[in-house]
Structure formats: C-alpha cells, structure tokens
Design an enzyme around this catalytic site. Structure first.
Site, PDB file in Angstrom:
ATOM      1  N   HIS A 149      34.341  36.893  34.967  1.00  0.00           N
ATOM      2  CA  HIS A 149      35.460  36.465  35.713  1.00  0.00           C
ATOM      3  C   HIS A 149      36.019  35.282  34.931  1.00  0.00           C
ATOM      4  O   HIS A 149      35.616  33.924  34.270  1.00  0.00           O
ATOM      5  CB  HIS A 149      35.297  35.142  36.737  1.00  0.00           C
ATOM      6  CG  HIS A 149      35.883  34.902  38.013  1.00  0.00           C
ATOM      7  ND1 HIS A 149      36.817  36.048  38.877  1.00  0.00           N
ATOM      8  CD2 HIS A 149      36.079  33.387  38.298  1.00  0.00           C
ATOM      9  CE1 HIS A 149      38.139  35.075  38.923  1.00  0.00           C
ATOM     10  NE2 HIS A 149      37.577  33.728  39.269  1.00  0.00           N
ATOM     11  N   ASN A 207      29.318  39.891  35.874  1.00  0.00           N
ATOM     12  CA  ASN A 207      30.719  40.519  36.114  1.00  0.00           C
ATOM     13  C   ASN A 207      30.944  38.992  35.061  1.00  0.00           C
ATOM     14  O   ASN A 207      30.744  38.219  34.885  1.00  0.00           O
ATOM     15  CB  ASN A 207      30.949  39.922  37.734  1.00  0.00           C
ATOM     16  CG  ASN A 207      32.577  39.847  37.708  1.00  0.00           C
ATOM     17  OD1 ASN A 207      32.945  40.795  37.848  1.00  0.00           O
ATOM     18  ND2 ASN A 207      32.676  38.909  38.309  1.00  0.00           N
ATOM     19  N   ASN A 242      38.057  45.008  28.171  1.00  0.00           N
ATOM     20  CA  ASN A 242      36.420  44.299  27.962  1.00  0.00           C
ATOM     21  C   ASN A 242      36.022  45.264  27.987  1.00  0.00           C
ATOM     22  O   ASN A 242      34.650  44.869  27.146  1.00  0.00           O
ATOM     23  CB  ASN A 242      36.006  43.286  29.099  1.00  0.00           C
ATOM     24  CG  ASN A 242      36.461  41.832  29.237  1.00  0.00           C
ATOM     25  OD1 ASN A 242      36.092  40.881  28.409  1.00  0.00           O
ATOM     26  ND2 ASN A 242      37.563  41.876  30.176  1.00  0.00           N
ATOM     27  N   MET A 247      38.550  44.898  40.571  1.00  0.00           N
ATOM     28  CA  MET A 247      38.667  44.081  41.181  1.00  0.00           C
ATOM     29  C   MET A 247      38.807  44.904  42.460  1.00  0.00           C
ATOM     30  O   MET A 247      39.556  44.551  44.056  1.00  0.00           O
ATOM     31  CB  MET A 247      40.615  44.316  41.051  1.00  0.00           C
ATOM     32  CG  MET A 247      40.497  44.019  39.837  1.00  0.00           C
ATOM     33  SD  MET A 247      40.219  42.460  38.903  1.00  0.00           S
ATOM     34  CE  MET A 247      40.876  41.591  40.051  1.00  0.00           C
ATOM     35  N   LEU A 301      32.862  43.552  45.967  1.00  0.00           N
ATOM     36  CA  LEU A 301      31.126  44.987  46.749  1.00  0.00           C
ATOM     37  C   LEU A 301      30.582  44.044  47.743  1.00  0.00           C
ATOM     38  O   LEU A 301      30.540  42.419  48.033  1.00  0.00           O
ATOM     39  CB  LEU A 301      30.532  44.849  45.028  1.00  0.00           C
ATOM     40  CG  LEU A 301      31.252  45.633  44.471  1.00  0.00           C
ATOM     41  CD1 LEU A 301      30.385  45.760  43.245  1.00  0.00           C
ATOM     42  CD2 LEU A 301      31.297  47.580  45.157  1.00  0.00           C
ATOM     43  N   GLY A 316      41.182  47.609  30.879  1.00  0.00           N
ATOM     44  CA  GLY A 316      39.712  47.880  30.382  1.00  0.00           C
ATOM     45  C   GLY A 316      39.093  47.639  28.923  1.00  0.00           C
ATOM     46  O   GLY A 316      38.625  47.793  27.949  1.00  0.00           O
TER      47      GLY A 316
HETATM   48  C1  GAR Z   1      39.780  40.555  32.595  1.00  0.00           C
HETATM   49  O1  GAR Z   1      40.571  39.245  32.206  1.00  0.00           O
HETATM   50  C2  GAR Z   1      38.646  39.857  33.360  1.00  0.00           C
HETATM   51  O2  GAR Z   1      37.865  38.248  34.109  1.00  0.00           O
HETATM   52  C3  GAR Z   1      39.328  39.925  34.681  1.00  0.00           C
HETATM   53  O3  GAR Z   1      40.776  41.505  34.975  1.00  0.00           O
HETATM   54  C4  GAR Z   1      40.742  41.352  33.712  1.00  0.00           C
HETATM   55  C5  GAR Z   1      40.733  42.559  33.354  1.00  0.00           C
HETATM   56  O4  GAR Z   1      40.876  42.136  31.921  1.00  0.00           O
HETATM   57  N1  GAR Z   1      38.831  40.264  35.956  1.00  0.00           N
HETATM   58  C6  GAR Z   1      38.844  39.505  37.360  1.00  0.00           C
HETATM   59  O5  GAR Z   1      40.118  39.632  38.011  1.00  0.00           O
HETATM   60  C7  GAR Z   1      37.317  39.438  38.135  1.00  0.00           C
HETATM   61  N2  GAR Z   1      37.926  39.250  40.136  1.00  0.00           N
HETATM   62  P1  GAR Z   1      40.159  44.219  31.298  1.00  0.00           P
HETATM   63  O6  GAR Z   1      40.827  45.854  31.722  1.00  0.00           O
HETATM   64  O7  GAR Z   1      41.586  44.278  29.880  1.00  0.00           O
HETATM   65  O8  GAR Z   1      38.332  44.063  30.770  1.00  0.00           O
END
Ligand code: GAR
Length: 197
Positions: A110, A108, A15, A91, A94, A13
C-alpha cells in the site's frame, strides 16, 4: 521446496515485475501465477513473455456480485497449488469470504505509511495534510481494508515542490525494494518487519 506465489495485479505491474525478478537462486519462493482482474493490464503480457502462467478474471461481468467474482478467483487459483498470494496493485476490494481462508498467507503493498491513509489517493492526502514524509507499507491482508500486521515499511521525504505524481514516483522506487525484501523474509517463515531505510 519453493513456496508457490500468485501475484494479483490490475495495471502495469511494476511491483509484480520486481517480485518476479527477485525470486531466483536461493530465494524460498517462485512466481507460479500472475492473475489480473483487467484483461488490458500491461503486466499480464510481461508475465506471459517471462514464461509465468497468467490468468484474467474480468470483474466487470460480476458487477454487484463480489461473492461470484471471488469464487471465480478461487477457482482459477485452485489448480496452481498456491502457498502465498501477493497483491501488487490489485485494485479490487476482497471480502472476508475470500480473505479468511488465505489469512496469514496473503500480502499487500500500500502506498502510504499505514495506518495513515488507507484507501485511495494516498499521495494527494499526504500532501494536503502537510506531511514531511511519505512511504509504503507491506502488510498481511485481513478482511479490514489496508489493515493487518505490518511486515515492512519504507520512508521517503516529501519535498517542497512535490505533486502527487512526483511523490508517487519516489514512493514506487521504494516499493520495488521493500516488497521483494518482505516477500523473501515472509516466504522463509520470518514475519519480523523489514524497516527501510
Ligand atoms: C502501487 O503504487 C501500489 O502500492 C498501489 O498501486 C500501485 C501499482 O503499481 N496499490 C494500491 O494503491 C493498493 N490499494 P504497479 O502496478 O506498477 O505495481
């Protein structure tokens, strides 16, 4: 009145933390809920310690029944009067059944320069393709995976010695700048893309 944001996570988490920490002062939104599909998600403990309501809908008991999983998500959201959903490393895919009522109100992030590399393993795919730059994208969520209007992008160089891991770390730093910038603009009703740097 501030917009109420639900942040969906599946892991650490980082982000989510960047978003929460940005929503202070004259920011037009506040974090109202952090929701995870994984009871072990590290971000849940952080959010609880930060005084934000948290909830978990473990997807595993719903194996094979996405509609029931999404109904449970909707049920947990309902009491929080949410205005905006921000997917932040969530992940689970939806389906249209969940997305449609939130379209135009769900974002979102990505880890690629969409429309390149929808789905997983974005950094390894960028390296395998011999790309010289990579980055991240914030977009509105539509029923199509990693699609929807682009609300912001940040770019980083790919260096000769990069591995998927080093590249992911460089992109993640930019995610922490881009996502708060986009959310702030979006919550104020401005959908012009944020293009960094
Ligand atoms: C991030 O790099 C995000 O962009 C990616 O997962 C990571 C989560 O990191 N998201 C995806 O790949 C969505 N398909 P975090 O839990 O430290 O924010």
């Amino acid at each position: 009145m501030s917009k109420r944001v639900a942040i969906f996570i599946s892991g650490g988490g980082s982000n989510m933390r960047a978003l929460v920490e940005s929503m202070t002062g004259d920011h037009p939104a506040r974090a109202a809920l952090v929701l995870s599909n994984d009871p072990q998600a590290g971000g849940i403990a952080w959010a609880r310690d930060a005084g934000i309501p948290t909830d978990v809908v473990d997807h595993r008991p719903f194996a094979g029944d996405r509609a029931a999983f999404e109904a449970a998500l909707a049920e947990r959201l309902a009491p929080h009067a949410i205005d905006i959903i921000a997917l932040a490393g969530f992940m689970r895919v939806l389906t249209a059944g969940f997305v449609a009522p939130w379209q135009g109100r769900m974002l979102n992030i990505h880890p690629s320069l969409l429309p390149k590399y929808r789905g997983l393993d974005t950094h390894a795919r960028a390296l395998a393709a011999g790309d010289t730059e990579a980055g991240c994208t914030v977009h509105e969520v539509t029923p199509a995976l990693d699609d929807g209007p682009i609300l912001g992008q940040a770019r980083v160089p790919i260096l000769p010695d990069d591995t998927a891991r080093t590249l992911a770390a460089r992109v993640l730093e930019q995610e922490h700048i881009l996502y708060p910038a986009v959310l702030k603009r979006f919550a104020a009703g401005d959908r012009r893309p944020v293009m960094l740097p």
